[in-house]
Design a protein around this motif. Structure first.
Motif, PDB file in Angstrom:
ATOM      1  N   ARG A  13      -0.050   2.082   8.108  1.00  0.00           N
ATOM      2  CA  ARG A  13       0.805   1.963   7.238  1.00  0.00           C
ATOM      3  C   ARG A  13       0.801   3.176   5.924  1.00  0.00           C
ATOM      4  NH1 ARG A  13       1.128  -3.840   4.278  1.00  0.00           N
ATOM      5  NH2 ARG A  13       2.868  -2.976   3.458  1.00  0.00           N
ATOM      6  N   GLU A  14      -0.076   3.768   6.139  1.00  0.00           N
ATOM      7  CA  GLU A  14      -0.300   4.945   5.229  1.00  0.00           C
ATOM      8  C   GLU A  14       0.910   6.003   5.986  1.00  0.00           C
ATOM      9  OE1 GLU A  14      -4.471   5.029   3.155  1.00  0.00           O
ATOM     10  OE2 GLU A  14      -4.275   6.403   5.044  1.00  0.00           O
ATOM     11  N   ARG A  15       1.176   6.089   7.053  1.00  0.00           N
ATOM     12  CA  ARG A  15       2.156   6.868   7.454  1.00  0.00           C
ATOM     13  C   ARG A  15       3.598   6.794   6.936  1.00  0.00           C
ATOM     14  NH1 ARG A  15       2.350   7.592  13.813  1.00  0.00           N
ATOM     15  NH2 ARG A  15       3.311   9.373  13.151  1.00  0.00           N
ATOM     16  N   GLN A  16       3.813   5.795   6.103  1.00  0.00           N
ATOM     17  CA  GLN A  16       5.174   5.466   5.680  1.00  0.00           C
ATOM     18  C   GLN A  16       5.360   6.214   4.507  1.00  0.00           C
ATOM     19  OE1 GLN A  16       5.058   1.348   4.489  1.00  0.00           O
ATOM     20  NE2 GLN A  16       4.709   0.728   6.623  1.00  0.00           N
ATOM     21  N   ARG A  17       4.665   7.120   3.903  1.00  0.00           N
ATOM     22  CA  ARG A  17       4.725   8.065   2.625  1.00  0.00           C
ATOM     23  C   ARG A  17       4.242   9.216   2.835  1.00  0.00           C
ATOM     24  NH1 ARG A  17       4.864   4.173  -2.526  1.00  0.00           N
ATOM     25  NH2 ARG A  17       6.066   2.546  -1.936  1.00  0.00           N
ATOM     26  N   PRO A  18       4.756  10.588   2.520  1.00  0.00           N
ATOM     27  CA  PRO A  18       3.878  11.718   2.668  1.00  0.00           C
ATOM     28  C   PRO A  18       2.820  11.876   1.722  1.00  0.00           C
ATOM     29  CG  PRO A  18       5.997  11.933   1.331  1.00  0.00           C
ATOM     30  CD  PRO A  18       6.059  10.414   1.739  1.00  0.00           C
ATOM     31  N   LEU A  19       1.881  12.450   2.010  1.00  0.00           N
ATOM     32  CA  LEU A  19       0.792  12.897   1.144  1.00  0.00           C
ATOM     33  C   LEU A  19       0.956  13.997   0.034  1.00  0.00           C
ATOM     34  CD1 LEU A  19      -2.069  13.119   3.699  1.00  0.00           C
ATOM     35  CD2 LEU A  19      -2.171  11.415   1.797  1.00  0.00           C
ATOM     36  N   PRO A  20       0.657  13.932  -1.210  1.00  0.00           N
ATOM     37  CA  PRO A  20       0.882  14.998  -2.158  1.00  0.00           C
ATOM     38  C   PRO A  20      -0.364  16.053  -1.647  1.00  0.00           C
ATOM     39  CG  PRO A  20      -0.801  13.341  -3.088  1.00  0.00           C
ATOM     40  CD  PRO A  20      -0.177  12.773  -1.577  1.00  0.00           C
ATOM     41  N   LYS A  21       0.292  17.241  -1.887  1.00  0.00           N
ATOM     42  CA  LYS A  21      -0.338  18.583  -1.610  1.00  0.00           C
ATOM     43  C   LYS A  21      -1.809  18.506  -2.040  1.00  0.00           C
ATOM     44  CE  LYS A  21       2.825  21.242  -3.541  1.00  0.00           C
ATOM     45  NZ  LYS A  21       3.349  22.407  -4.132  1.00  0.00           N
ATOM     46  N   THR A  22      -2.039  17.662  -3.007  1.00  0.00           N
ATOM     47  CA  THR A  22      -3.736  17.808  -3.391  1.00  0.00           C
ATOM     48  C   THR A  22      -4.257  16.962  -2.592  1.00  0.00           C
ATOM     49  OG1 THR A  22      -2.837  15.944  -5.115  1.00  0.00           O
ATOM     50  CG2 THR A  22      -3.138  18.167  -5.987  1.00  0.00           C
TER      51      THR A  22
ATOM     52  N   PHE B  84       0.758  -1.153   0.013  1.00  0.00           N
ATOM     53  CA  PHE B  84       0.096  -0.065  -0.142  1.00  0.00           C
ATOM     54  C   PHE B  84       0.801   1.184  -0.114  1.00  0.00           C
ATOM     55  CE2 PHE B  84      -4.038  -2.075   0.478  1.00  0.00           C
ATOM     56  CZ  PHE B  84      -3.892  -3.107   1.188  1.00  0.00           C
ATOM     57  N   THR B  85       0.352   2.335  -0.392  1.00  0.00           N
ATOM     58  CA  THR B  85       1.011   3.740  -0.200  1.00  0.00           C
ATOM     59  C   THR B  85       0.189   4.709   0.524  1.00  0.00           C
ATOM     60  OG1 THR B  85      -0.153   4.447  -2.236  1.00  0.00           O
ATOM     61  CG2 THR B  85       1.912   3.490  -2.533  1.00  0.00           C
ATOM     62  N   PRO B  86       0.063   4.337   1.920  1.00  0.00           N
ATOM     63  CA  PRO B  86      -0.574   5.100   2.948  1.00  0.00           C
ATOM     64  C   PRO B  86      -0.095   6.401   3.422  1.00  0.00           C
ATOM     65  CG  PRO B  86      -0.194   3.068   3.697  1.00  0.00           C
ATOM     66  CD  PRO B  86       0.719   3.161   2.572  1.00  0.00           C
ATOM     67  N   GLN B  87      -1.035   6.992   4.316  1.00  0.00           N
ATOM     68  CA  GLN B  87      -0.389   8.275   4.837  1.00  0.00           C
ATOM     69  C   GLN B  87      -0.571   8.784   6.235  1.00  0.00           C
ATOM     70  OE1 GLN B  87      -1.440   8.035   1.585  1.00  0.00           O
ATOM     71  NE2 GLN B  87       0.074   9.170   0.389  1.00  0.00           N
ATOM     72  N   LEU B  88      -1.653   8.558   6.777  1.00  0.00           N
ATOM     73  CA  LEU B  88      -1.795   9.304   8.064  1.00  0.00           C
ATOM     74  C   LEU B  88      -2.208   8.423   9.475  1.00  0.00           C
ATOM     75  CD1 LEU B  88      -3.343  12.763   7.192  1.00  0.00           C
ATOM     76  CD2 LEU B  88      -1.200  12.402   7.652  1.00  0.00           C
ATOM     77  N   ASP B  89      -2.321   9.020  10.631  1.00  0.00           N
ATOM     78  CA  ASP B  89      -2.554   8.169  11.525  1.00  0.00           C
ATOM     79  C   ASP B  89      -4.022   7.734  11.718  1.00  0.00           C
ATOM     80  OD1 ASP B  89      -1.358   7.611  14.694  1.00  0.00           O
ATOM     81  OD2 ASP B  89      -3.505   8.364  14.825  1.00  0.00           O
ATOM     82  N   VAL B  90      -4.326   6.670  12.292  1.00  0.00           N
ATOM     83  CA  VAL B  90      -5.404   6.082  12.598  1.00  0.00           C
ATOM     84  C   VAL B  90      -6.440   6.912  12.969  1.00  0.00           C
ATOM     85  CG1 VAL B  90      -5.148   4.468  14.439  1.00  0.00           C
ATOM     86  CG2 VAL B  90      -6.890   4.061  13.025  1.00  0.00           C
ATOM     87  N   LYS B  91      -6.247   7.662  14.187  1.00  0.00           N
ATOM     88  CA  LYS B  91      -7.300   8.246  15.132  1.00  0.00           C
ATOM     89  C   LYS B  91      -7.780   9.737  14.550  1.00  0.00           C
ATOM     90  CE  LYS B  91      -6.232   5.421  19.466  1.00  0.00           C
ATOM     91  NZ  LYS B  91      -5.944   5.521  20.908  1.00  0.00           N
ATOM     92  N   SER B  92      -6.711  10.465  14.257  1.00  0.00           N
ATOM     93  CA  SER B  92      -6.986  11.702  13.905  1.00  0.00           C
ATOM     94  C   SER B  92      -5.654  12.386  13.174  1.00  0.00           C
ATOM     95  CB  SER B  92      -7.258  12.950  14.827  1.00  0.00           C
ATOM     96  OG  SER B  92      -6.112  12.838  15.949  1.00  0.00           O
ATOM     97  N   VAL B  93      -6.033  13.335  12.531  1.00  0.00           N
ATOM     98  CA  VAL B  93      -5.030  14.039  11.772  1.00  0.00           C
ATOM     99  C   VAL B  93      -4.378  14.970  12.887  1.00  0.00           C
ATOM    100  CG1 VAL B  93      -4.484  15.973  10.144  1.00  0.00           C
ATOM    101  CG2 VAL B  93      -5.562  13.963   9.311  1.00  0.00           C
ATOM    102  N   SER B  94      -2.980  15.135  12.748  1.00  0.00           N
ATOM    103  CA  SER B  94      -2.309  16.083  13.651  1.00  0.00           C
ATOM    104  C   SER B  94      -1.514  16.828  12.647  1.00  0.00           C
ATOM    105  CB  SER B  94      -1.691  15.324  14.718  1.00  0.00           C
ATOM    106  OG  SER B  94      -0.695  16.194  15.368  1.00  0.00           O
ATOM    107  N   PHE B  95      -1.762  18.208  12.688  1.00  0.00           N
ATOM    108  CA  PHE B  95      -1.105  18.999  12.050  1.00  0.00           C
ATOM    109  C   PHE B  95       0.446  19.194  12.372  1.00  0.00           C
ATOM    110  CE2 PHE B  95      -4.438  20.947   8.792  1.00  0.00           C
ATOM    111  CZ  PHE B  95      -5.412  19.728   9.277  1.00  0.00           C
TER     112      PHE B  95
END
Length: 606
Positions: free
Chosen positions: A114-123, A28-39
């Protein structure tokens, strides 16, 4: 603007995706934490923690902080005002459902970790997409007797309403600005005084997520990309299979367009049928429910239907990204009677965000931004720019019952996210189309290093020769600015118009003012909101009985990023001078499209 993909009830099954591609992968190519987004959350050590973008300004987020509880889905009466407290069903899930919910929640937790392993694109990064005044706000009950600077013209009597994306829950993964829940903002003006309210459009999606206490429906742009997007579809369909959620009543967010037709205010996004929103006598808003025109509308409808000022008919399109026909055209009589669908033959599913009408024709853009769902299997976005495809426009009679007589005319390298007007010029056998040509075409949806440009253009389609021409309307290169979101005089839609009123989308994606453009000679008159002030779509409101095309007023929400206040500005469209400003009781985020409903029309509201 509108969501880019079709409703999740129309989204492909994994089997359909697999059948479209021979490629596969187990990662997978995931990004953020399961509970909430932390900016300010820590990323993987090899990821940059800072995001640079025109949106990058202080974020003021208003998300409900409620503990997760075992949800109970209820089916509510559509006619109940949406701000009344929801009642939960007394019937809990059975043992199998509870076990399935637990297992699927664990699977989602694993996916998100697992999505935390890669950064999200700005879009798709919520730190970018909902930063600053793109951030959501809570509902605002109606507030009367707002402070007014200047004098509101006496001819302005009714309600200015504007739609926008306003996520109710903090994103847990990817999020695009277009993904947010629909919120309608309303300023009621009568006798020189004004009131304001804003309310969520209580979509079936939002009601279920409120009951669940968290977001569970896939986000069409922010989440449905790559292998993680396939996984989210699996989770979504599995929850539906076990009765943990219900997508059979639509999954749209109703955040893009607004139209007042057949005595109803309709809020729309292209991934669902419209929702009826009622304006109360006090100036508040309440959701009536999904509106299918008394059972006549069984497909989605794009968020930019066209209301003919002479015939009072409403014209619309519906597109599908999974199965043919990929596009349908239909219309409604002034009494709301729907015509049979006209299937428009397209070789591939194509984004059809907007179209145009003339006195006798509908103008259908078939452009280069297309849907290739198999790209998700390959790890990419399903919304792509197809460089091999040649853009074209289809010209079809409004009263057509089949697409047999449609005339297709190529217009290479043309992508207009919005079309402002079109008209016929019989003396040259041409249809003239006015739109903003955007480059790169898919930059709204996919990250690009190339700076976005949006050039106001005149496109001429010769019905006899099948040839086309295109030219920028603003002839002086030094005067070129990005023009997006706006309109012509709605009383002349589909007829030859001289002026267009368009947002100056600079610095992109913010709007620093609006331009009044002479479509005949390219002259531009600008109204700039001022240092640190930005707005959105300018709405042109014709004056009652005005003989001149530009006789009327421009209404626009404007936000001051210095002192964090919002106002409604009213500008004389002839003199381009500020007539009045209404100070609003709460912040109004940057949003999408709006309309104005006269008080006399509200008197017969359904």
């Amino acid at each position: 603007m509108a969501a880019a993909l079709t409703t999740a009830s129309k989204l492909p099954t994994t089997a359909q995706l697999l059948s479209s591609s021979s490629s596969s992968s187990s990662s997978f190519t995931p990004q953020l934490d399961v509970k909430s987004v932390s900016f300010s959350s820590n990323r993987a050590k090899n990821c940059k923690s800072e995001v640079h973008c025109a949106l990058h300004s202080p974020s003021v987020l208003h998300f409900p902080k409620q503990p997760y509880q075992a949800p109970i889905i209820t089916r509510e009466d559509q006619t109940r005002p949406h701000h009344q407290k929801q009642q939960s069903s007394s019937s809990p899930w059975n043992f199998l459902q509870r076990a399935a919910a637990h297992a699927l929640d664990m699977a989602e937790s694993a996916l998100l970790s697992r999505e935390r392993q890669r950064p999200l694109p700005k879009t798709a990064d919520p730190r970018v997409q909902i930063a600053g005044n793109f951030a959501p706000v809570p509902e605002q009950p109606v507030v009367h007797a707002l402070p007014v600077t200047g004098t509101i013209p006496h001819c302005i009597d009714g309600v200015y309403i504007r739609n926008g994306a306003n996520p109710h829950f903090e994103p847990v993964s990817g999020h695009h600005f277009f993904d947010g829940d629909g919120m309608v903002h309303a300023v009621n003006i009568a006798g020189g005084e004004a009131s304001y309210a804003c309310r969520f459009t209580e979509t079936e999606r939002l009601k279920q997520e409120k009951n669940l206490g968290r977001p569970v429906f896939p986000k069409a742009i922010g989440e449905l990309h790559g292998h993680s997007g396939v996984a989210r579809l699996l989770l979504f369909y599995a929850r539906g299979l076990f009765g943990l959620l219900d997508h059979t009543h639509g999954t749209g967010v109703a955040n893009a367009g607004l139209v007042y037709f057949n005595d109803r205010l309709l809020a729309m996004s292209e991934d669902d049928i419209p929702y009826q929103v009622r304006i109360t006598p006090a100036g508040d808003l309440e959701t009536v429910g999904r509106y299918n025109f008394d059972g006549q509308l069984t497909t989605t409808m794009i968020a930019h239907p066209k209301l003919d000022p002479s015939s009072k008919e409403l014209f619309a399109l519906s597109y599908d990204v999974v199965q043919k026909p990929y596009l349908k055209y239909f219309r409604f009589s002034p009494e709301g009677e729907k015509s049979p669908d006209v299937d428009i033959p397209l070789p591939v599913p194509t984004m059809m965000h907007d179209f145009a009408i003339t006195e006798n024709f509908v103008v259908i853009p078939d452009q280069q931004v297309v849907f290739k769902l198999q790209e998700m299997i390959k790890g990419g976005s399903p919304v792509i720019y197809d460089k091999e495809k040649v853009s074209r426009f289809g010209i079809l009679r409004k009263d057509a019952t089949t697409a047999d007589d449609i005339i297709w005319i190529d217009s290479p390298e043309t992508f207009c996210f919005h079309l402002w007007n079109a008209w016929e010029e019989p003396e040259t056998d041409e249809v003239v189309v006015i739109g903003s040509c955007m480059t790169p075409p898919d930059s709204i949806f996919n990250e690009s290093d190339e700076s976005l440009t949006s050039v106001l253009s005149e496109i001429r389609l010769n019905l006899k020769t099948g040839e086309s021409t295109r030219r920028p309307i603003i002839r002086e290169e030094t005067e070129q600015v990005n023009l997006e979101a706006g309109m012509v005089n709605r009383n002349l839609l589909g007829r030859k118009t001289r002026f267009a009123y368009l947002a100056i989308a600079e610095p992109w994606p913010k709007v620093s003012g609006f331009a009044k453009v002479d479509l005949f000679n390219g002259e531009v008159k600008k109204f700039i909101y001022g240092d640190g002030k930005y707005g959105g779509e300018p709405l042109f409101l014709p004056s009652g009985g005005g003989e001149k095309e530009d006789e009327g007023y421009i209404l626009a929400f404007v936000h001051d990023e210095e002192n964090w206040t919002s106002e409604l500005q009213i500008v004389n469209a002839v003199t381009m001078q500020l007539e009045a400003s209404v100070q609003l009781p709460s912040r109004v985020p940057y949003g999408f499209h709006g309309t104005f409903v006269e008080s006399k029309d509200l008197a017969t509201q359904a």
